[in-house]
Design an enzyme around this catalytic site. Sequence first.
Site, PDB file in Angstrom:
ATOM      1  N   HIS A  19       0.860  -1.200   0.000  1.00  0.00           N
ATOM      2  CA  HIS A  19       0.000   0.000   0.000  1.00  0.00           C
ATOM      3  C   HIS A  19       0.891   1.244   0.000  1.00  0.00           C
ATOM      4  O   HIS A  19       1.272   1.756   1.046  1.00  0.00           O
ATOM      5  CB  HIS A  19      -0.928  -0.027   1.231  1.00  0.00           C
ATOM      6  CG  HIS A  19      -1.961   1.049   1.237  1.00  0.00           C
ATOM      7  ND1 HIS A  19      -3.172   0.932   1.899  1.00  0.00           N
ATOM      8  CD2 HIS A  19      -1.991   2.281   0.666  1.00  0.00           C
ATOM      9  CE1 HIS A  19      -3.877   2.035   1.732  1.00  0.00           C
ATOM     10  NE2 HIS A  19      -3.184   2.882   1.009  1.00  0.00           N
ATOM     11  N   HIS A  21       1.343   4.782  -2.459  1.00  0.00           N
ATOM     12  CA  HIS A  21       1.000   5.625  -3.614  1.00  0.00           C
ATOM     13  C   HIS A  21       2.288   6.292  -4.071  1.00  0.00           C
ATOM     14  O   HIS A  21       2.882   7.063  -3.306  1.00  0.00           O
ATOM     15  CB  HIS A  21      -0.029   6.690  -3.220  1.00  0.00           C
ATOM     16  CG  HIS A  21      -1.293   6.114  -2.649  1.00  0.00           C
ATOM     17  ND1 HIS A  21      -2.415   5.916  -3.409  1.00  0.00           N
ATOM     18  CD2 HIS A  21      -1.590   5.660  -1.406  1.00  0.00           C
ATOM     19  CE1 HIS A  21      -3.362   5.388  -2.644  1.00  0.00           C
ATOM     20  NE2 HIS A  21      -2.889   5.219  -1.426  1.00  0.00           N
ATOM     21  N   HIS A 199      -9.470   0.865  -1.516  1.00  0.00           N
ATOM     22  CA  HIS A 199      -9.464   1.504  -0.204  1.00  0.00           C
ATOM     23  C   HIS A 199     -10.888   1.407   0.355  1.00  0.00           C
ATOM     24  O   HIS A 199     -11.853   1.760  -0.343  1.00  0.00           O
ATOM     25  CB  HIS A 199      -9.104   2.979  -0.324  1.00  0.00           C
ATOM     26  CG  HIS A 199      -7.644   3.243  -0.577  1.00  0.00           C
ATOM     27  ND1 HIS A 199      -6.942   2.650  -1.598  1.00  0.00           N
ATOM     28  CD2 HIS A 199      -6.771   4.064   0.077  1.00  0.00           C
ATOM     29  CE1 HIS A 199      -5.677   3.101  -1.553  1.00  0.00           C
ATOM     30  NE2 HIS A 199      -5.549   3.950  -0.550  1.00  0.00           N
ATOM     31  N   GLU A 202     -11.348   3.352   5.656  1.00  0.00           N
ATOM     32  CA  GLU A 202     -10.368   4.301   6.200  1.00  0.00           C
ATOM     33  C   GLU A 202     -11.171   5.370   6.940  1.00  0.00           C
ATOM     34  O   GLU A 202     -11.039   5.519   8.153  1.00  0.00           O
ATOM     35  CB  GLU A 202      -9.535   4.914   5.054  1.00  0.00           C
ATOM     36  CG  GLU A 202      -8.463   5.896   5.520  1.00  0.00           C
ATOM     37  CD  GLU A 202      -7.706   6.554   4.350  1.00  0.00           C
ATOM     38  OE1 GLU A 202      -8.226   6.564   3.217  1.00  0.00           O
ATOM     39  OE2 GLU A 202      -6.595   7.086   4.598  1.00  0.00           O
ATOM     40  N   ASP A 280       1.780   4.020   2.797  1.00  0.00           N
ATOM     41  CA  ASP A 280       0.740   4.845   2.157  1.00  0.00           C
ATOM     42  C   ASP A 280       1.359   5.995   1.352  1.00  0.00           C
ATOM     43  O   ASP A 280       1.583   5.844   0.157  1.00  0.00           O
ATOM     44  CB  ASP A 280      -0.263   5.368   3.205  1.00  0.00           C
ATOM     45  CG  ASP A 280      -1.647   5.626   2.628  1.00  0.00           C
ATOM     46  OD1 ASP A 280      -1.856   5.391   1.431  1.00  0.00           O
ATOM     47  OD2 ASP A 280      -2.535   6.062   3.398  1.00  0.00           O
ATOM     48  N   ASP A 281       1.609   7.138   2.015  1.00  0.00           N
ATOM     49  CA  ASP A 281       2.195   8.314   1.341  1.00  0.00           C
ATOM     50  C   ASP A 281       3.341   8.828   2.213  1.00  0.00           C
ATOM     51  O   ASP A 281       3.195   9.815   2.935  1.00  0.00           O
ATOM     52  CB  ASP A 281       1.117   9.404   1.184  1.00  0.00           C
ATOM     53  CG  ASP A 281      -0.069   8.926   0.374  1.00  0.00           C
ATOM     54  OD1 ASP A 281       0.029   8.890  -0.869  1.00  0.00           O
ATOM     55  OD2 ASP A 281      -1.094   8.563   0.989  1.00  0.00           O
TER      56      ASP A 281
HETATM   57  N1  HPA Z   1      -6.656   7.302   1.003  1.00  0.00           N
HETATM   58  C1  HPA Z   1      -7.346   7.633  -0.087  1.00  0.00           C
HETATM   59  N2  HPA Z   1      -6.780   8.122  -1.175  1.00  0.00           N
HETATM   60  C2  HPA Z   1      -5.455   8.278  -1.195  1.00  0.00           C
HETATM   61  C3  HPA Z   1      -4.689   7.957  -0.102  1.00  0.00           C
HETATM   62  C4  HPA Z   1      -5.323   7.419   1.055  1.00  0.00           C
HETATM   63  O1  HPA Z   1      -4.723   7.083   2.087  1.00  0.00           O
HETATM   64  N3  HPA Z   1      -3.411   8.247  -0.446  1.00  0.00           N
HETATM   65  C5  HPA Z   1      -3.421   8.706  -1.704  1.00  0.00           C
HETATM   66  N4  HPA Z   1      -4.659   8.732  -2.172  1.00  0.00           N
HETATM   67 ZN    ZN Z   2      -3.753   4.724   0.370  1.00  0.00          ZN
END
Ligand code: HPA
Ligand code: ZN
Length: 338
Positions: A19, A21, A199, A202, A280-281
């Site tokens: 996971h 991006h 996703h 969340e 994630d990011d």
């Molecule tokens: N959630 C939803 N969209 C996203 C995320 C995330 O954590 N990171 C990049 N796009």
């Molecule tokens: Zn994500």
Amino acid sequence: MLTPEIESLIARLPKAELHLHIEGSLEPEMLFALAERNAVTIPFDTVEAVRAAYSFSNLQDFLDIYYQGMSVLQTERDFYDLTWAYLERAKADAVRHVEIFFDPQGHTERGIALETVLNGIDSALKAAETRLGITSRLIMCFLRHLSEEEAEATLDQALPHLDRIHGVGLDSSELGHPPAKFERVFARARALGLHVTAHAGEEGPPAYVREALDLLKVERIDHGNRALEDPALVHRLARDGMTLTVCPLSNLRLCVIDRIEDSPVRRMLDLGLKVTVNADDPAYFGGYINDNFRAVAAALDLTADQLVALAKNSFAGSFLPEAEIARHLSAIDEAARG
Ligand code: HPA
Ligand code: ZN
């Protein structure tokens, strides 16, 4: 507090990252370098000012800045440099396999051709296999705040490139954009032989996780935190061995949890769920995969066995063939023995 033994185990355990991006690995330093290279104006003067702006109250707050950051990515070389920088960083964290997301619509809607994006990312992934020993899969995400017709058009554009795209995902603003909105385009992606993930849970309710399973027929749930509110859903996820790609520092920075001690990672392990730990990011949330492992290991007092289970789940939940998964699981056992 982390013992030196646990620190060392985290550092050396082979991992798959499921996971991530790629646009979310754009560090402020590269944001400035690419802004200059491409003569793009960004609303910041210093790296410190950029980092100070990375303070978010929810997912949307982050997404607004994340899409803005993408404006500096213009050429094939930009996408190559971005991806290569992430892969080198992943190598330092003992990552052996990555299944990375990218957001084609974040680029095509700015006039950047899908081919430009894909050529850059894919050539870095190929170079990583020979030069870093990291294997990969590439997952194209649909932006859920856009329409299903726009997702269909994106899938159409991807058709000539399916030798380099292995799966589809679903990301961006979750609330108000349930998986049901994308049922048809996911069915088409599956019929094309693509892997599917989304996703869910969340910020969205457990019902969105159910929809991802029932309507999109996903092979993994990205995040999945809020599934824990629904005991019958937890039972189903555990029974089916569904992989959940949890992102602890992301959850903290996007206020999905108030404190890192509230991360669901240990509860999920205790419930028999196939949880994994991911970044994630990383450029936006303050850490790469091992930072995430260290954060939860310290806050949740994870044992060596639990860390090994997390690393094994990452390969078991990957789209690699069984024989390669088995090879990685043996390497984990070897690393765990020290
Ligand atoms: N959630 C939803 N969209 C996203 C995320 C995330 O954590 N990171 C990049 N796009
Ligand atoms: Zn994500």
